[in-house]
Motif scaffolding. Structure first.
Motif, short mmCIF file in Angstrom:
data_model
loop_
_atom_site.label_atom_id
_atom_site.label_comp_id
_atom_site.label_asym_id
_atom_site.label_seq_id
_atom_site.Cartn_x
_atom_site.Cartn_y
_atom_site.Cartn_z
N GLN A 197 -0.88 20.67 -30.86
CA GLN A 197 -2.31 20.97 -30.77
C GLN A 197 -3.12 19.69 -30.61
O GLN A 197 -4.08 19.64 -29.83
N ALA A 198 -2.72 18.66 -31.36
CA ALA A 198 -3.39 17.38 -31.23
C ALA A 198 -3.13 16.77 -29.85
O ALA A 198 -4.02 16.18 -29.24
N VAL A 199 -1.91 16.93 -29.34
CA VAL A 199 -1.56 16.41 -28.02
C VAL A 199 -2.45 17.04 -26.96
O VAL A 199 -2.99 16.35 -26.08
N ILE A 200 -2.63 18.36 -27.03
CA ILE A 200 -3.47 19.06 -26.05
C ILE A 200 -4.92 18.58 -26.15
O ILE A 200 -5.57 18.30 -25.14
N ALA A 201 -5.44 18.49 -27.39
CA ALA A 201 -6.83 18.08 -27.58
C ALA A 201 -7.06 16.67 -27.05
O ALA A 201 -8.04 16.42 -26.33
N ILE A 202 -6.18 15.73 -27.38
CA ILE A 202 -6.33 14.35 -26.94
C ILE A 202 -6.16 14.24 -25.43
O ILE A 202 -6.88 13.50 -24.76
N ALA A 203 -5.21 15.01 -24.88
CA ALA A 203 -4.96 14.97 -23.44
C ALA A 203 -6.18 15.46 -22.66
O ALA A 203 -6.58 14.83 -21.66
N VAL A 204 -6.80 16.54 -23.10
CA VAL A 204 -7.98 17.07 -22.42
C VAL A 204 -9.14 16.08 -22.54
O VAL A 204 -9.87 15.82 -21.57
N ALA A 205 -9.33 15.52 -23.74
CA ALA A 205 -10.40 14.55 -23.95
C ALA A 205 -10.19 13.30 -23.10
O ALA A 205 -11.12 12.79 -22.47
N ALA A 206 -8.94 12.82 -23.06
CA ALA A 206 -8.62 11.65 -22.23
C ALA A 206 -8.84 11.97 -20.75
O ALA A 206 -9.32 11.13 -19.98
N GLY A 207 -8.49 13.19 -20.36
CA GLY A 207 -8.69 13.61 -18.98
C GLY A 207 -10.16 13.61 -18.60
O GLY A 207 -10.54 13.14 -17.51
N PHE A 208 -11.02 14.12 -19.47
CA PHE A 208 -12.47 14.13 -19.18
C PHE A 208 -13.02 12.71 -19.14
O PHE A 208 -13.83 12.38 -18.26
N SER A 209 -12.60 11.86 -20.07
CA SER A 209 -13.05 10.47 -20.09
C SER A 209 -12.66 9.76 -18.79
O SER A 209 -13.48 9.09 -18.16
N TYR A 210 -11.41 9.94 -18.38
CA TYR A 210 -10.90 9.32 -17.16
C TYR A 210 -11.60 9.91 -15.93
O TYR A 210 -11.96 9.19 -14.99
N ALA A 211 -11.81 11.23 -15.94
CA ALA A 211 -12.46 11.90 -14.82
C ALA A 211 -13.91 11.44 -14.66
O ALA A 211 -14.41 11.30 -13.54
N SER A 212 -14.60 11.21 -15.78
CA SER A 212 -15.99 10.75 -15.73
C SER A 212 -16.09 9.39 -15.04
O SER A 212 -16.98 9.16 -14.22
N PHE A 213 -15.17 8.52 -15.38
CA PHE A 213 -15.14 7.20 -14.75
C PHE A 213 -14.82 7.32 -13.26
O PHE A 213 -15.47 6.71 -12.41
N THR A 214 -13.80 8.13 -12.94
CA THR A 214 -13.38 8.29 -11.55
C THR A 214 -14.48 8.92 -10.70
O THR A 214 -14.72 8.52 -9.56
N LEU A 215 -15.15 9.92 -11.27
CA LEU A 215 -16.20 10.62 -10.54
C LEU A 215 -17.34 9.70 -10.15
O LEU A 215 -17.76 9.65 -8.99
N SER A 216 -17.84 8.94 -11.13
CA SER A 216 -19.04 8.13 -10.90
C SER A 216 -18.75 6.83 -10.16
O SER A 216 -19.59 6.33 -9.40
N LEU A 217 -17.54 6.26 -10.34
CA LEU A 217 -17.26 4.93 -9.79
C LEU A 217 -16.23 4.92 -8.67
O LEU A 217 -15.99 3.87 -8.07
N VAL A 218 -15.60 6.05 -8.37
CA VAL A 218 -14.62 6.11 -7.29
C VAL A 218 -14.98 7.20 -6.27
O VAL A 218 -15.25 6.93 -5.11
N MET A 219 -15.00 8.45 -6.73
CA MET A 219 -15.24 9.58 -5.83
C MET A 219 -16.60 9.49 -5.13
O MET A 219 -16.72 9.78 -3.93
N MET A 220 -17.63 9.07 -5.86
CA MET A 220 -18.97 8.99 -5.28
C MET A 220 -19.03 8.03 -4.09
O MET A 220 -19.84 8.21 -3.18
N ASN A 221 -18.19 6.99 -4.09
CA ASN A 221 -18.19 6.04 -2.99
C ASN A 221 -17.86 6.70 -1.66
O ASN A 221 -18.35 6.28 -0.61
N GLY A 222 -16.99 7.71 -1.70
CA GLY A 222 -16.64 8.41 -0.47
C GLY A 222 -17.55 9.57 -0.17
O GLY A 222 -17.85 9.85 1.00
N LEU A 223 -18.04 10.27 -1.21
CA LEU A 223 -18.85 11.47 -1.00
C LEU A 223 -20.28 11.17 -0.59
O LEU A 223 -20.81 11.77 0.36
N VAL A 224 -20.93 10.25 -1.29
CA VAL A 224 -22.37 10.02 -1.09
C VAL A 224 -22.72 9.65 0.36
O VAL A 224 -23.68 10.21 0.92
#
Length: 426
Positions: free
Chosen positions: A227-254
């Motif tokens: 249960q802790a593994v799932i919680a930490i994995a999802v939280a880490a995924g959102f943290s990583y996704a937030s960085f990727t979205l704003s600083l990587v994906m936006m460079n190609g989309l905008v």
């Protein structure tokens, strides 16, 4: 249990994390320049795609590395895992600087490049979470959130240094000839930090001394704490996704949907990284005064609530509008990430903390966070609806908020009793 640690130890851990992310970011930033050197027989786009295909090797190597170094950290000591992982990273990074190009070694060149990235990811998995665990375990309760945010800030600093190095070579128009220097500078930095880490004191009270603490039972700990593994994995995924979205994906989309050019987006990236770096300690101090759980829950909820209007504003946006949107995305990501390391350690006892958190983070960052740019752009391509580019991130935010809200239920069995004592003898 917390103890005072020396300034040298703190710097060795922060610099080690800085180097790890410098190393990881360096390959991504150099990919456009390495592609023609390692895949010259392909057309430019195919060469770029083939080079990018090396990046997902982390999905294989990182979870494996997290288990190996988690086992070492939990059964032999944090110091051993931290020294071994950084030493391994230093050696592999030095070897990357000596890699032959396709013209020098033919098909062997891209094979060696792939092997190098495979081993880099393997050793990086032992460093990413290990340093945070050691720092926070040895910090007073009132300092844990601030230390967590500073550790995350060292992550951004590593990416900034890599970006600065590549930018400098590009400005001099010598990146194709001298890209190896960036790997050699990383190698010497890592060797220096590894030597500092030999001064880290042994702390046997964080070592699992149970006679049953074999590799099998350390693996079993991940299932017991699933249960802790799932919680930490999802939280880490959102943290990583937030960085990727704003600083990587936006460079190609905008540039595809607004009035802003690719070059303007590239310049804006460096500024945003600097803001990211400065905001992390600020939100660490905020978390220290208030509840880290409430901060993270609100961040995830804000992603879901504000995602729709923010992405709607991208259509035909001016530069100032894009700056505002990306600042909002960065703030939401930093808001969540600052107390992440301190929060994750409350879910797992010290006896198997290194293994469980490292494994969960590796799975979350690679499986949930890593594909963010590809999934977001694919959704936009299929629907031609600008908001769809943010849907994946918004859903991850909602899930992360839910699992953080369930922290008490997930942590109710978090005692310092060794989980291995509950296992049958074999």
């Amino acid at each position: 249990m917390s103890t005072h640690i020396s300034t040298v130890t703190k710097w060795s851990l922060l610099l080690g994390n800085l180097f790890e992310h410098y190393d990881a970011a360096l390959f991504s930033l150099l990919t456009p320049f390495l592609a023609p050197l390692f895949f010259p027989s392909q057309d430019p786009l195919t060469a770029l795609i083939l080079t990018y295909c090396i990046i997902p090797l982390g999905m294989i190597a990182r979870p494996l590395g997290s288990l190996v170094f988690g086992y070492i950290g939990d059964t032999h000591g944090r110091k051993e895992a931290l020294v071994l992982s950084l030493t391994g990273m230093a050696i592999v990074t030095g070897c990357m600087g000596f890699l032959p190009t396709y013209h020098q070694a033919g098909i062997l060149a891209p094979i060696l490049l792939s092997i190098g990235r495979l081993f880099q990811n393997f050793f990086e998995a032992g460093q990413t979470i290990g340093g945070a665990i050691y720092l926070i375990e040895n910090s007073a309760e009132s300092q844990k959130d601030i230390i967590s945010s500073l550790y995350s800030a060292s992550t951004v600093a590593g990416i900034l240094f890599a970006s600065g190095g590549v930018s400098a070579l590009c400005a001099l128009n010598v990146v194709h000839e001298y890209w190896r220097l960036l790997y050699f500078s990383g190698f010497f930095t890592a060797v220096f930090v590894a030597l500092l880490r030999f001064k880290i004191p042994l702390q046997s009270f964080f070592i699992n001394k149970s006679p049953k603490a074999s590799f099998y039972f350390v693996l079993k700990a991940c299932w017991i704490r699933r249960q802790a593994v799932i919680a930490i994995a999802v939280a880490a995924g959102f943290s990583y996704a937030s960085f990727t979205l704003s600083l990587v994906m936006m460079n190609g989309l905008v540039p595809l949907v607004s009035l802003v050019s690719k070059s303007e987006m590239a310049h804006l990236n460096t500024v945003l990284l600097g803001i990211d770096f400065l905001l992390l300690p600020f939100f660490g101090m905020v978390a220290n005064r208030f509840s880290r759980e409430k901060m993270m829950m609100l961040s995830g909820a804000f992603a879901m609530i504000t995602g729709y209007p923010l992405f709607m504003m991208l259509e035909g946006a001016s530069l100032m509008t894009v700056i505002f949107i990306r600042l909002c995305l960065v703030i939401i990501g930093v808001w969540f990430s600052a107390p992440f390391h301190a929060w994750s350690q409350t879910l797992v006892p010290t006896s198997n903390r290194y293994t469980v958190i490292s494994f969960a983070y590796a799975i979350g960052s690679q499986l949930f966070g890593g594909p963010t740019a590809a999934i977001s752009l694919l959704l936009f391509q299929k629907t031609n609806w600008i908001v769809s580019a943010g849907l994946y991130w918004m859903v991850l935010g909602l899930l992360a908020s839910y699992f953080v809200a369930k922290q008490e239920a997930l942590a109710e069995d978090i005692s310092e009793l060794n989980v291995f004592e509950h296992q049958p003898t074999i």
